[in-house]
Design a protein around this motif. Structure first.
Motif, PDB file in Angstrom:
ATOM      1  N   ALA A  15      30.759 140.305  25.344  1.00  0.00           N
ATOM      2  CA  ALA A  15      31.976 140.822  25.962  1.00  0.00           C
ATOM      3  C   ALA A  15      32.408 142.120  25.278  1.00  0.00           C
ATOM      4  N   ILE A  16      32.282 142.159  23.953  1.00  0.00           N
ATOM      5  CA  ILE A  16      32.686 143.367  23.212  1.00  0.00           C
ATOM      6  C   ILE A  16      31.758 144.536  23.544  1.00  0.00           C
ATOM      7  N   SER A  17      30.437 144.283  23.368  1.00  0.00           N
ATOM      8  CA  SER A  17      29.495 145.403  23.552  1.00  0.00           C
ATOM      9  C   SER A  17      29.423 145.825  25.019  1.00  0.00           C
ATOM     10  N   GLY A  18      29.465 144.835  25.925  1.00  0.00           N
ATOM     11  CA  GLY A  18      29.399 145.153  27.350  1.00  0.00           C
ATOM     12  C   GLY A  18      30.569 146.023  27.776  1.00  0.00           C
ATOM     13  N   SER A  51      29.029 145.668  17.116  1.00  0.00           N
ATOM     14  CA  SER A  51      28.684 144.423  17.818  1.00  0.00           C
ATOM     15  C   SER A  51      27.175 144.195  17.796  1.00  0.00           C
ATOM     16  N   ARG A  52      26.385 145.272  17.842  1.00  0.00           N
ATOM     17  CA  ARG A  52      24.927 145.125  17.742  1.00  0.00           C
ATOM     18  C   ARG A  52      24.535 144.627  16.344  1.00  0.00           C
ATOM     19  N   ARG A  53      25.186 145.158  15.311  1.00  0.00           N
ATOM     20  CA  ARG A  53      24.892 144.680  13.956  1.00  0.00           C
ATOM     21  C   ARG A  53      25.255 143.215  13.815  1.00  0.00           C
ATOM     22  N   ALA A  54      26.363 142.862  14.428  1.00  0.00           N
ATOM     23  CA  ALA A  54      26.768 141.440  14.385  1.00  0.00           C
ATOM     24  C   ALA A  54      25.736 140.581  15.107  1.00  0.00           C
ATOM     25  N   ALA A  55      25.205 141.108  16.229  1.00  0.00           N
ATOM     26  CA  ALA A  55      24.194 140.355  16.971  1.00  0.00           C
ATOM     27  C   ALA A  55      22.918 140.202  16.153  1.00  0.00           C
ATOM     28  N   GLN A 102      19.289 136.917  12.803  1.00  0.00           N
ATOM     29  CA  GLN A 102      18.610 136.588  11.548  1.00  0.00           C
ATOM     30  C   GLN A 102      18.929 135.165  11.094  1.00  0.00           C
ATOM     31  N   ILE A 103      20.173 134.786  11.245  1.00  0.00           N
ATOM     32  CA  ILE A 103      20.543 133.409  10.858  1.00  0.00           C
ATOM     33  C   ILE A 103      19.841 132.421  11.779  1.00  0.00           C
ATOM     34  N   LEU A 104      19.786 132.798  13.053  1.00  0.00           N
ATOM     35  CA  LEU A 104      19.187 131.876  14.033  1.00  0.00           C
ATOM     36  C   LEU A 104      17.706 131.642  13.786  1.00  0.00           C
ATOM     37  N   SER A 105      17.060 132.618  13.154  1.00  0.00           N
ATOM     38  CA  SER A 105      15.626 132.451  12.937  1.00  0.00           C
ATOM     39  C   SER A 105      15.338 131.223  12.075  1.00  0.00           C
ATOM     40  N   PHE A 106      16.345 130.694  11.401  1.00  0.00           N
ATOM     41  CA  PHE A 106      16.167 129.480  10.601  1.00  0.00           C
ATOM     42  C   PHE A 106      16.510 128.212  11.337  1.00  0.00           C
ATOM     43  N   HIS A 133      29.882 145.737  -1.402  1.00  0.00           N
ATOM     44  CA  HIS A 133      30.462 145.002  -0.284  1.00  0.00           C
ATOM     45  C   HIS A 133      30.343 145.833   1.002  1.00  0.00           C
ATOM     46  N   GLY A 134      29.787 145.234   2.032  1.00  0.00           N
ATOM     47  CA  GLY A 134      29.643 145.934   3.302  1.00  0.00           C
ATOM     48  C   GLY A 134      28.275 146.570   3.497  1.00  0.00           C
ATOM     49  N   GLU A 135      27.496 146.688   2.372  1.00  0.00           N
ATOM     50  CA  GLU A 135      26.174 147.311   2.492  1.00  0.00           C
ATOM     51  C   GLU A 135      25.097 146.317   2.880  1.00  0.00           C
ATOM     52  N   GLY A 136      25.216 145.105   2.391  1.00  0.00           N
ATOM     53  CA  GLY A 136      24.169 144.131   2.681  1.00  0.00           C
ATOM     54  C   GLY A 136      24.757 142.795   3.074  1.00  0.00           C
ATOM     55  N   THR A 137      23.976 142.065   3.856  1.00  0.00           N
ATOM     56  CA  THR A 137      24.460 140.751   4.307  1.00  0.00           C
ATOM     57  C   THR A 137      23.976 139.634   3.402  1.00  0.00           C
ATOM     58  N   GLY A 138      22.969 139.933   2.561  1.00  0.00           N
ATOM     59  CA  GLY A 138      22.414 138.877   1.712  1.00  0.00           C
ATOM     60  C   GLY A 138      21.452 137.983   2.457  1.00  0.00           C
ATOM     61  N   LEU A 139      20.994 138.445   3.608  1.00  0.00           N
ATOM     62  CA  LEU A 139      20.090 137.614   4.397  1.00  0.00           C
ATOM     63  C   LEU A 139      18.675 138.183   4.478  1.00  0.00           C
TER      64      LEU A 139
END
Lengths: 604, 91
Positions: A250-253, A279-283, A288-292, A420-426
């Motif tokens: 909804a945000i990106s669209g 929103s793309r970075r959030a996606a 990445q989380i979903l890959s697990f 803070h803000g540079e990496g997600t740790g994932l």
């Protein structure tokens, strides 16, 4: 002559003679007993008495009768000595057996038993104590315990001599060095010996194997905990992915629709682009989380690694600052691994991105090398890799390296050393997960100040038919004509889809309730040219909706658009004849491509 | 009247009986202890009959005394055979 008495005495003689013979014969055969001579004396005195009595009773001679009175006095004395020597012999035998039993017990004990004097010098040691300390049995008495001591500061509080120590019991574990140089972890328990002043009883137990087993157990527990955390994250991610991607879509669209509007000033346009990028970075983060959380069979195939590596580096070169040099070394071999293209892409991308972020401050070199090589014996010994050639992918940089304190945690989810803000740790968490899934092995070499090198070993695929994992993106904004039935339980998503598809020239009818959509389709089945629907919806799920609609119009093309397409069972898309599966938040061009593809298929 | 050496023998025999009573637990653990202790007790009985023979003339104490000597010899011989044979057997 008293005949009965004579006969009785006469009968005694052969019995006593036989007994005397038995005793003497046993002695001559080597039986050594102290009481044997007392027995011989008793028997000899009895024989003397009986001969005297026989001679007296028969009236042959009475001269022995004079001596019999005195000899008779000796008989009770001889009896008493015989009984006492028998008791003494019995006691001695018991003592010998007790010592033998004690000695057997001490020899059989797996625990070392020793006695130490106040200077800590061994006075006695059983075989186990000698074995534990690595010396020959019998050589330990006379040696001081301090001769085995390791010069370690943590042992300073462990006394090895006991001068003036009145503590009844001491227990401590310390590392002792054997004469062959090996180190053993020994549990030492000493206590004062009762009735033996100056001596301490000492128990030694070799704890080395137990400590190693405990260490292995702790590592296994830590690994299990890590796995459980990953499992929990995967489950959580899977649960929220659908809703979260709907929100992101909804945000990106909407931001994309707004960007297409005319009359926007520069600041507003820039803000909308920031919204779209965020929103793309959030996606990406959700992806990445979903890959697990993917537990179903994935569509892996044999892929050439080199084209993917080249593609990733091509993308990165366009964005990295000039002070970072990127080089690729490869032997030109076509190395095939069985994987998903996105997995390989993510592996290389994440490792390179980490290295680039590390080099961003002071510049440096990022080296990527790809080769076919045999894993080192140490890795093969772990049993994770099979012997034989493997694909070795190495990503190395000459940056600051990894801090030793952070090293045990770098593969943990959400662990990051970046600002803070540079990496997600994932990033490394994802890399490690992909390598594990591909049955490979990840090695890390790093020391502070001298850079960092990640080496990935992946098993080579046996198949020779490879697919290029980098199918070129076919970005197109093809428009079209046709009427679409759009079904999504999220009204905001429906609105975005209607606007995007409307801009492309399609007529769109949107429904938030899948039952109402079905009812509408049953009423006017020929009105629609295509169905675009979500998978996870309350009430009637997307796949069930497609089944019912295909029961009316089997040829109707269907595209799924879902926040978490993995919820669909393997093979369902083929079974239902789904043309395409889009993952939210979907890009405008990808949406246009998918819908246009359906209409072009219809035209063909 | 009983003779002096007979009385002394009896007293010494009672001393042996005292040893048996004091060391009864250890003696009881000897191999075939019953045979040995019976032989000793019968010997003591024989020494008693020797004294009684002089105190109570007319009764057959002399015959009993020598019968006890025979029984004692028999028991001692059997004990010797059994005990020494067992001692010679390897443990």
């Amino acid at each position: 002559m008293n005949l009965p008495v004579f006969l009785l005495d006469l009968l005694c003689l052969p019995l006593l003679g036989w007994a005397l013979y038995t005793a003497l014969a046993a002695r001559l055969r080597g039986l050594r007993r102290d009481y044997l001579w007392c027995l011989v004396v008793v028997l000899a005195l009895r024989i003397f008495n009986d001969i005297s009595n026989v001679l007296y009773s028969s009236g042959i001679s009475a001269w022995l009768e004079n001596y019999e009175d005195y000899v008779g006095l000796l008989l009770p004395v001889a009896w008493g000595l015989l009984l006492l020597s028998l008791v003494q012999h019995r006691a001695r035998r018991q003592l010998e057996r007790s010592e033998e039993r004690l000695s057997s017990l001490l020899d059989a004990l797996q625990e070392g038993v020793a006695t130490l004097d106040t200077d800590g010098v061994f006075r006695f040691a059983n075989p186990a104590a000698s074995r534990i300390l690595g010396v020959l049995h019998g050589s330990l008495p006379g040696q001081p315990l301090t001769s085995f001591r390791q010069p370690l500061p943590q042992h300073d509080h462990c006394p090895l001599t006991f001068n003036g120590s009145a503590l009844p019991a001491l227990h401590y574990e310390l590392s002792l060095r054997r004469p062959d140089g090996s180190e053993r972890s020994i549990l030492l328990s000493t206590s004062l010996m009762p009735r033996k002043p100056g001596l301490r009883l000492c128990f030694l137990r070799d704890m080395t194997e137990q400590r190693q087993a405990e260490q292995s157990l702790r590592q296994a527990e830590a690994k299990l905990g890590q796995t459980q955390r990953m499992e929990a994250i995967g489950t959580l991610a899977s649960g929220i992915a659908h809703d979260f991607n709907n929100i992101l879509f909804a945000i990106s669209g909407n931001s994309q629709i707004a960007l297409d509007s005319e009359g926007l000033n520069i600041d507003a346009r820039e803000s909308l682009r920031e919204i779209d990028t965020a929103s793309r970075r959030a996606a990406d983060l959700v992806s990445q989380i979903l890959s697990f959380s993917r537990r179903e069979q994935r569509s892996s195939r044999d892929l050439a690694v080199l084209p993917i590596v080249k593609e990733v580096l091509r993308l990165l070169r366009s964005t990295v600052p000039p002070q970072i040099r990127i080089s690729l070394e490869h032997g030109g071999d076509e190395l095939l691994v069985h994987a998903e293209p996105t997995d390989l892409h993510q592996l290389v991308m994440n490792l390179c991105t980490n290295a680039i972020q590390e080099l961003a401050r002071d510049g440096g070199e990022l080296k990527v090398s790809l080769a076919c090589a045999e894993p080192p014996a140490a890795l093969l010994a772990e049993g994770r890799l099979r012997p034989g050639p493997h694909c070795r992918l190495c990503v190395a940089d000459n940056g600051g390296g990894i801090d030793p304190g952070a090293r045990p945690h770098i593969f943990e989810p959400f662990f990051t050393t970046k600002e803070h803000g540079e990496g997600t740790g994932l990033g490394l968490f994802v890399v490690n997960g992909i390598v594990e899934r591909l049955q490979g092995r990840l090695e890390l070499e790093s020391s502070p100040g001298s850079g960092c090198s990640f080496t990935i070993w992946l098993p080579l695929a046996s198949s020779l038919t490879a697919e290029d994992g980098n199918a070129p993106d076919r970005l197109s904004q093809r428009g079209g004509r046709g009427r679409l039935l759009v079904v999504d339980d999220e009204p905001a998503v429906n609105r975005v889809l209607a606007l995007l598809l409307g801009k492309l020239g399609y007529e769109v009818s949107t429904f938030s309730d899948s039952y109402r959509a079905l009812s509408e389709f049953q009423t006017n089945p020929e009105r629609y040219d295509m169905l675009l629907c979500d998978i996870s919806m309350p009430g009637l799920r997307g796949d069930e909706l497609v089944r019912r609609i295909h029961a009316i119009r089997p040829e109707l093309p269907v595209v799924f658009c879902s926040g978490n397409p993995e919820v669909l069972a393997a093979g369902t898309t083929d079974e239902l004849g789904i043309r395409s599966v889009l993952k939210k938040p979907v890009d405008k061009s990808a949406l246009a491509e998918a819908v246009a593809g359906c209409f072009s298929d219809q035209a063909d | 009247m009983p003779q002096e050496h007979e009385v002394i023998t009896l007293i010494l025999g009672l001393g042996v009986m005292l040893i048996i009573i004091v060391q009864r637990r250890q003696l009881a653990q000897l191999r075939h202890a019953l045979l040995l202790l019976s032989a000793c007790a019968v010997s003591l009985a024989a020494w008693s009959f020797t004294v009684l023979e002089d105190l109570l003339p007319g009764l057959p104490f002399n015959l009993l005394e020598h019968t006890c000597y025979l029984a004692s010899a028999l028991l001692l011989a059997i004990w010797c055979r059994k005990h020494l044979a067992a001692e010679e057997r390897p443990a």
